[in-house]
Design an enzyme around this catalytic site. Structure first.
Site, PDB file in Angstrom:
ATOM      1  N   THR A   1      -2.580  -6.192   0.600  1.00 50.93           N
ATOM      2  CA  THR A   1      -4.038  -5.324  -0.320  1.00 50.93           C
ATOM      3  C   THR A   1      -4.274  -3.527   0.833  1.00 50.93           C
ATOM      4  O   THR A   1      -3.721  -3.610   2.096  1.00 50.93           O
ATOM      5  CB  THR A   1      -5.228  -5.590   0.168  1.00 50.93           C
ATOM      6  OG1 THR A   1      -6.034  -4.936  -1.270  1.00 50.93           O
ATOM      7  CG2 THR A   1      -5.877  -6.344   0.849  1.00 50.93           C
ATOM      8  N   ALA A   2      -4.686  -2.250   0.856  1.00 44.68           N
ATOM      9  CA  ALA A   2      -4.398  -1.138   1.601  1.00 44.68           C
ATOM     10  C   ALA A   2      -5.132  -1.365   2.296  1.00 44.68           C
ATOM     11  O   ALA A   2      -5.559  -1.259   3.357  1.00 44.68           O
ATOM     12  CB  ALA A   2      -5.347  -0.810   0.300  1.00 44.68           C
TER      13      ALA A   2
ATOM     14  N   MET B   1     -11.505   2.923  -3.307  1.00 50.39           N
ATOM     15  CA  MET B   1     -12.198   4.062  -4.010  1.00 50.39           C
ATOM     16  C   MET B   1     -13.173   4.803  -4.470  1.00 50.39           C
ATOM     17  O   MET B   1     -13.993   5.156  -4.884  1.00 50.39           O
ATOM     18  CB  MET B   1     -12.082   3.447  -5.838  1.00 50.39           C
ATOM     19  CG  MET B   1     -10.747   2.799  -6.268  1.00 50.39           C
ATOM     20  SD  MET B   1     -10.924   1.996  -7.452  1.00 50.39           S
ATOM     21  CE  MET B   1     -10.767   0.334  -7.279  1.00 50.39           C
TER      22      MET B   1
ATOM     23  N   PRO C   1       0.499  -1.360  -0.116  1.00 53.71           N
ATOM     24  CA  PRO C   1       0.398   0.053  -0.508  1.00 53.71           C
ATOM     25  C   PRO C   1       0.801   1.576   0.091  1.00 53.71           C
ATOM     26  O   PRO C   1       0.360   2.659  -0.273  1.00 53.71           O
ATOM     27  CB  PRO C   1      -0.607  -0.208   0.896  1.00 53.71           C
ATOM     28  CG  PRO C   1      -0.042  -1.308   1.955  1.00 53.71           C
ATOM     29  CD  PRO C   1       0.879  -1.728   1.297  1.00 53.71           C
TER      30      PRO C   1
ATOM     31  N   GLY D   1       0.138  -1.575  -7.248  1.00 51.50           N
ATOM     32  CA  GLY D   1      -0.085  -1.350  -5.988  1.00 51.50           C
ATOM     33  C   GLY D   1      -1.002  -2.118  -5.235  1.00 51.50           C
ATOM     34  O   GLY D   1      -2.143  -3.125  -5.408  1.00 51.50           O
ATOM     35  N   GLY D   2      -1.222  -2.215  -4.065  1.00 48.20           N
ATOM     36  CA  GLY D   2      -1.538  -3.434  -3.094  1.00 48.20           C
ATOM     37  C   GLY D   2      -1.515  -4.907  -3.561  1.00 48.20           C
ATOM     38  O   GLY D   2      -0.329  -5.360  -3.814  1.00 48.20           O
ATOM     39  N   ASP D   3      -1.991  -5.338  -3.742  1.00 47.93           N
ATOM     40  CA  ASP D   3      -1.924  -7.092  -4.171  1.00 47.93           C
ATOM     41  C   ASP D   3      -2.609  -6.878  -5.232  1.00 47.93           C
ATOM     42  O   ASP D   3      -4.067  -6.233  -5.933  1.00 47.93           O
ATOM     43  CB  ASP D   3      -3.140  -8.101  -2.882  1.00 47.93           C
ATOM     44  CG  ASP D   3      -3.791  -9.295  -3.866  1.00 47.93           C
ATOM     45  OD1 ASP D   3      -2.647  -9.515  -3.770  1.00 47.93           O
ATOM     46  OD2 ASP D   3      -4.587  -9.654  -4.454  1.00 47.93           O
TER      47      ASP D   3
ATOM     48  N   ASP E   1       2.226   1.300 -11.873  1.00 44.77           N
ATOM     49  CA  ASP E   1       0.892   2.108 -11.912  1.00 44.77           C
ATOM     50  C   ASP E   1       1.662   3.121 -10.699  1.00 44.77           C
ATOM     51  O   ASP E   1       2.563   3.362 -10.100  1.00 44.77           O
ATOM     52  CB  ASP E   1       0.171   1.089 -10.835  1.00 44.77           C
ATOM     53  CG  ASP E   1      -0.476  -0.043 -11.793  1.00 44.77           C
ATOM     54  OD1 ASP E   1      -1.062  -0.351 -12.599  1.00 44.77           O
ATOM     55  OD2 ASP E   1      -1.958  -0.087 -11.094  1.00 44.77           O
TER      56      ASP E   1
ATOM     57  N   GLY F   1      -2.432   5.932   3.730  1.00 44.57           N
ATOM     58  CA  GLY F   1      -1.910   4.961   4.841  1.00 44.57           C
ATOM     59  C   GLY F   1      -0.782   4.544   4.208  1.00 44.57           C
ATOM     60  O   GLY F   1      -0.660   4.230   3.488  1.00 44.57           O
TER      61      GLY F   1
ATOM     62  N   LYS G   1      -3.073   5.376 -14.249  1.00 47.18           N
ATOM     63  CA  LYS G   1      -4.535   4.613 -13.554  1.00 47.18           C
ATOM     64  C   LYS G   1      -4.730   5.262 -12.163  1.00 47.18           C
ATOM     65  O   LYS G   1      -5.536   5.419 -11.494  1.00 47.18           O
ATOM     66  CB  LYS G   1      -4.035   3.454 -13.065  1.00 47.18           C
ATOM     67  CG  LYS G   1      -3.929   2.065 -13.630  1.00 47.18           C
ATOM     68  CD  LYS G   1      -5.547   1.551 -13.756  1.00 47.18           C
ATOM     69  CE  LYS G   1      -5.493   0.876 -15.041  1.00 47.18           C
ATOM     70  NZ  LYS G   1      -5.009  -1.351 -14.492  1.00 47.18           N
TER      71      LYS G   1
HETATM   72  N1  SAH Z   1      -4.907  -3.045  -6.103  1.00 47.15           N
HETATM   73  C1  SAH Z   1      -4.788  -2.609  -4.718  1.00 47.15           C
HETATM   74  C2  SAH Z   1      -6.124  -1.529  -4.770  1.00 47.15           C
HETATM   75  C3  SAH Z   1      -6.027  -0.809  -6.115  1.00 47.15           C
HETATM   76  S1  SAH Z   1      -7.501   0.084  -6.021  1.00 47.15           S
HETATM   77  C4  SAH Z   1      -5.013  -3.042  -3.672  1.00 47.15           C
HETATM   78  O1  SAH Z   1      -4.857  -4.031  -3.086  1.00 47.15           O
HETATM   79  O2  SAH Z   1      -4.946  -2.295  -2.486  1.00 47.15           O
HETATM   80  C5  SAH Z   1      -7.160   1.732  -6.032  1.00 47.15           C
HETATM   81  C6  SAH Z   1      -7.297   2.381  -4.457  1.00 47.15           C
HETATM   82  O3  SAH Z   1      -7.306   1.495  -3.596  1.00 47.15           O
HETATM   83  C7  SAH Z   1      -7.118   3.807  -3.863  1.00 47.15           C
HETATM   84  O4  SAH Z   1      -8.154   4.137  -4.279  1.00 47.15           O
HETATM   85  C8  SAH Z   1      -7.695   3.563  -2.098  1.00 47.15           C
HETATM   86  O5  SAH Z   1      -8.722   3.718  -1.937  1.00 47.15           O
HETATM   87  C9  SAH Z   1      -6.433   2.026  -1.953  1.00 47.15           C
HETATM   88  N2  SAH Z   1      -5.973   2.001  -1.277  1.00 47.15           N
HETATM   89  C10 SAH Z   1      -4.416   1.953  -2.502  1.00 47.15           C
HETATM   90  N3  SAH Z   1      -3.604   2.404  -1.382  1.00 47.15           N
HETATM   91  C11 SAH Z   1      -3.861   3.113  -0.318  1.00 47.15           C
HETATM   92  C12 SAH Z   1      -3.390   3.829   0.327  1.00 47.15           C
HETATM   93  N4  SAH Z   1      -2.021   3.644   0.797  1.00 47.15           N
HETATM   94  N5  SAH Z   1      -4.441   4.362   1.344  1.00 47.15           N
HETATM   95  C13 SAH Z   1      -5.152   4.718   1.139  1.00 47.15           C
HETATM   96  N6  SAH Z   1      -5.906   3.375   0.144  1.00 47.15           N
HETATM   97  C14 SAH Z   1      -5.388   3.424  -0.763  1.00 47.15           C
END
Ligand code: SAH
Length: 261
Positions: free
Chosen positions: A128-129, A180, A22, A98-100, A45, A209, A67
């Protein structure tokens, strides 16, 4: 004890779909860090931090896929084609997300194209976030006193409305995480109340975060939209709805920014 065999070097002509976590670069997995350091091309991304991009070899190619909301540097179809083309040149390709990659990341769609095109691929999960941001905001996703379930949904508005299973979301004893969701926050809170959650039900929104810009705003379904607006939060933000939010005050530990830069 299980003996781990040495990891195999990444293969030319393959695409590695890798989760970057994240934000905090230290939340990258060991496997992700190794693969990023070994690749020839990195397609990334906007949510991926600079510290993670710095792990790439200086001679490796970097391609920005975009994105941001309303600003897709590359349309998804072109991106899918690009990954296939890069792999066919025999490069070791990393698609960093980003994230997973399999959580609201369209990773599934990218991998479907690779499979249809006969390109080999591997998927490296990321934090994931929901998991990362909740931990850094001091909000456990589940807690035996407050929530036995947690649901992840996307609040991405299509045609101005959020098409979600409102009766399923408006339940006590569960935590709802909305990805989102910033632009639809008011609508989301209204719908949850309309479907039975109390007006004073706890809700939080966390900006960026796990990064130095992290800010957590807590309130209720009634107050959160105005509080979030007053705080002028910047994307990415994650919304957390449920009784677990009340734990934030006692369990927060990560130093937060006091205002949005
Ligand atoms: N694949 C990613 C999500 C992609 S969609 C995952 O698994 O986290 C993108 C959304 O993820 C953003 O609009 C927000 O809602 C959330 N997000 C990703 N990183 C974040 C962060 N550091 N802090 C808060 N929300 C985050």
């Amino acid at each position: 004890m299980t003996k781990l065999s040495a990891p195999l070097p990444i293969r030319p002509g393959c695409v590695y779909l890798v989760g970057a976590g994240p934000g905090d670069p230290e939340l990258l997995t060991l496997k992700a860090a190794r693969i990023i350091g070994e690749c020839d091309v990195l397609v990334f991304d906007h949510l991926v931090s600079q510290a993670i991009l710095d792990l790439v070899r200086p001679d490796a190619e970097r391609i920005y896929a975009g994105k941001e909301r309303g600003n897709h540097a590359l349309p998804q179809e072109e991106l899918n084609v690009l990954l296939v083309r890069l792999a066919r040149t025999g490069k070791k390709v990393v698609r960093l997300k980003g994230g997973d990659p399999y959580t609201f990341g369209r990773g599934g769609e990218e991998v479907q194209t690779l499979r249809e095109s006969g390109i080999c691929f591997e998927v490296v999960p990321g934090i994931t976030a929901a998991a990362g941001v909740a931990a850094y905001a001091g909000i456990p996703l589940t807690h035996r006193d407050y929530a036995q379930a947690c649901v992840f949904v996307t609040g991405h508005l299509k045609d101005g409305s959020m098409n979600l299973d409102w009766p399923g979301l408006a339940r006590e004893r569960q935590t709802v995480i909305i990805y989102m969701g910033l632009h639809g926050l008011g609508h989301l809170c209204d719908k949850l109340m309309e479907h039975g959650l109390p007006a004073d039900w706890p809700a939080a929104i966390v900006q960026q975060g796990t990064t130095p810009n992290q800010r957590t705003v807590t309130g209720t379904l009634t107050t959160l939209p105005a509080l979030a607006e007053a705080a002028k939060l910047r994307a990415p933000t994650l919304i957390i709805v449920g009784k677990v939010v009340t734990l934030h005050k006692t369990l927060c530990w990560f130093p937060e920014a006091t205002q949005t830069p």
